[in-house]
Design a protein around this motif. Structure first.
Motif: not given
Length: 327
Positions: A125-127, A129-131, A133-134, A211, A215
């Motif tokens: 999830m860290q690698r 994109s934001n989309g 990941r959401v 996750h 952070t």
């Protein structure tokens, strides 16, 4: 000549600051000082838990020292006291210890797989994109929110011997005949299905929680490790995991508590009649109490299960206090 104010010309001295030993002594005094606010805030929850659990647990404990039969249940008569006879019968029963061993093995295997997969998904999830990941979080929250009975019924249909989609897909492989294959005819295959169901339902919580912990890992440490030529595995082992250690301990302990009390999945997959090879401590206590009308034996098994769970919970609470002291 005009008088000069000595206070205006004198160098201003900085305010006195306590020395390092004084700071340490003050910190020790603050730690020794009783903190009543957290306890006061926890009182409502403790009172609610006591109101909900005190009577059932007390009644179960009393019943474990009696010999309640079906006639006592209908007549309302007080069952005779037998002391520790129920516990003696259980602790000298080889079937009970096989159930304990089976439950422990399942718990260790399922928790280990869940933690590894949860950490892998969290790192993934860290690698992305934001989309993406959401989208992953939404899908995992949907999986985690499905009731256990519903997810068990879904898996039951997937591995059904006659209409299961899993058998159909495997049967399409050339040279493989999986038509009408029963996954629960073999205890090994049956427990693979049960473990897969439990892991599938547990990974979302672990992935999202880990996750959130990732952070908190300083990006500077990762960049410094990359500059020094550390491999991804070395970065994970020497930087990420030490920072995540308190969180990993907490989620691992919670997973042990949840998986050790496995009941719904086995009960649903085996049509409310689990065979001896699929009995866990929870199903075994229920079967003894309501399947064989041995209510006192079932209560004694439940008491032993609660004692075993209290050991894990004590470790969990101890870790929570240690983490609080570090903070």
């Amino acid at each position: 000549m005009q008088a000069v104010d000595s206070r205006a010309t004198a160098p201003q001295m900085p305010p006195a600051t306590p020395s390092t030993p004084d700071k340490q002594a003050a910190r020790v005094r603050r730690r020794r000082r009783p903190q009543w606010t957290p306890l006061f805030l926890a009182v409502p929850a403790l009172v609610l838990l006591a109101g909900l659990l005190a009577y059932p647990l007390g009644r179960m404990l009393v019943l474990s020292f009696q010999d309640m039969q079906l006639r006592h249940l209908f007549s309302g008569a007080t069952p005779p006291w037998v002391g520790f006879d129920n516990y003696t019968q259980i602790l000298t029963d080889g079937v009970f210890w096989r159930v304990v061993r089976r439950t422990a093995i399942f718990t260790v295997v399922s928790v280990a797989i869940s933690i590894v997969l949860g950490l892998a998904v969290a790192l993934l999830m860290q690698r992305v994109s934001n989309g993406i990941r959401v989208a992953m979080v939404i899908v995992m929250m949907f999986v985690w929110s499905i009731p256990q009975l519903v997810s068990a019924q879904i898996f039951k249909w997937m591995v059904d011997a006659d209409f299961g989609i899993l058998n159909y897909l495997i049967d399409q492989i050339p040279g493989v005949d999986f038509a009408n294959h029963s996954w629960f005819a073999s205890p090994t295959q049956g427990w693979i299905v049960i473990t897969t169901l439990v892991v599938w339902a547990g990974v979302p919580f672990l992935a999202i929680t880990l996750h959130a912990g990732l952070t908190q890992v300083p990006q500077e440490l990762r960049e410094a490790a990359m500059v020094d030529g550390a491999s991804p595995w070395q970065t994970l082992r020497n930087i990420i995991l030490p920072v995540l250690r308190p969180l990993v301990i907490i989620v691992t302990t919670l997973s042990v508590i949840w998986n050790f009390g496995l009941f719904t999945q086995v009960w649903a997959l085996r049509d409310s009649k689990p065979e001896q090879e699929y009995q866990t401590l929870a199903t075994y206590a229920f079967t003894q109490a309501f399947g064989r009308n041995e209510y006192s034996l079932g209560s004694a098994i439940s008491v032993i299960t609660v004692v075993l769970m209290l050991g894990v919970m004590a470790f969990y609470v101890r870790q929570m206090f240690q983490i609080g002291d570090v903070d």
